[in-house]
Design an enzyme around this catalytic site. Sequence first.
Site, PDB file in Angstrom:
ATOM      1  CD  GLU A  39      -2.757  -1.022   2.570  1.00 46.47           C
ATOM      2  OE1 GLU A  39      -3.939  -1.476   2.645  1.00 46.47           O
ATOM      3  OE2 GLU A  39      -2.164  -0.938   3.696  1.00 46.47           O
ATOM      4  CG  ASP A  70     -12.166  -5.760  -0.571  1.00 45.78           C
ATOM      5  OD1 ASP A  70     -13.359  -5.640   0.302  1.00 45.78           O
ATOM      6  OD2 ASP A  70     -11.256  -5.134  -0.293  1.00 45.78           O
TER       7      ASP A  70
END
Length: 253
Positions: free
Chosen positions: A31, A217
């Site tokens: 990330e 997601d």
Amino acid sequence: MRVLSAKEGYNKFNDIRMQIPVCFIIAMEAEAKPLINALSLKEDVDFAPGLPCRAFTGSFNNNPIALVLNGKDEQYNLDLIGTQAATLTTQLTIDYFHPELIISAGTAGGFQRKGAEFGDVYLSYPNVVFHDRRVDIPGWKEMGFGGYSVKDIRSIADELNLKTGVVTTGNSLDMSAQDEAIIEQLNGEVKEMEAAAIAWVATLHKTPMFCIKAVTDLVDTEHPTQEQFMTNLKLAVNNLAIKVQEVLIKLLG
Ligand code: SAH
């Protein structure tokens, strides 16, 4: 030169009085990588010796900034995700950098029924909550949910056309039916695993914080969350790095 033991290194760490006004806290190396590269941040090897967290520092338009990762689990060699690691990292970040603002950055699940799309970047507002601390006794119930207020970034969100929402934290990637009901009750829009822990420690130190989270997601769809996460991770973290820089321009000039 004699290498410091973890204990000696930790004492030295406690003596360093650094001041970096804006600190990012991120769980996973994947990330943070695009952001570390884009801002050419360099690792500070004196940070938290003997402990897994890792700090990177540099500047953005001449403003010093720091980015702290939870680091890796020694046994499994995987990024330490979840609230325990986030709590430790946040305390160490405050001890070392004395920030004026903490930004919890990373990936998260979104809700299709609330209009989220893969790669969307959200800013937190008005608060950050826990959705998996269930204690059904008055008072304890509310304390379990937390409900920490975040810095009001609505004008920045408007200017940059970013969505805002309640960020909701738990220690599982999947979503049980009980979690889902509580997330709905708390108006959660962005589901992840660290923000409320970071917000709690920041609140103890009266340090303002907010979150910036990119959607990997959509948790209210048929497809398994972990598969969606892997498919969309690259898109999400690239968008995250771009939007973080746009937000920094608005915050710091
Ligand atoms: N499965 C991943 C690692 C865990 S994903 C891999 O193999 O690389 C969980 C991390 O992403 C946590 O740090 C969490 O904050 C974030 N996250 C992304 N989507 C999430 C979701 N739907 N629910 C909870 N956390 C999510």
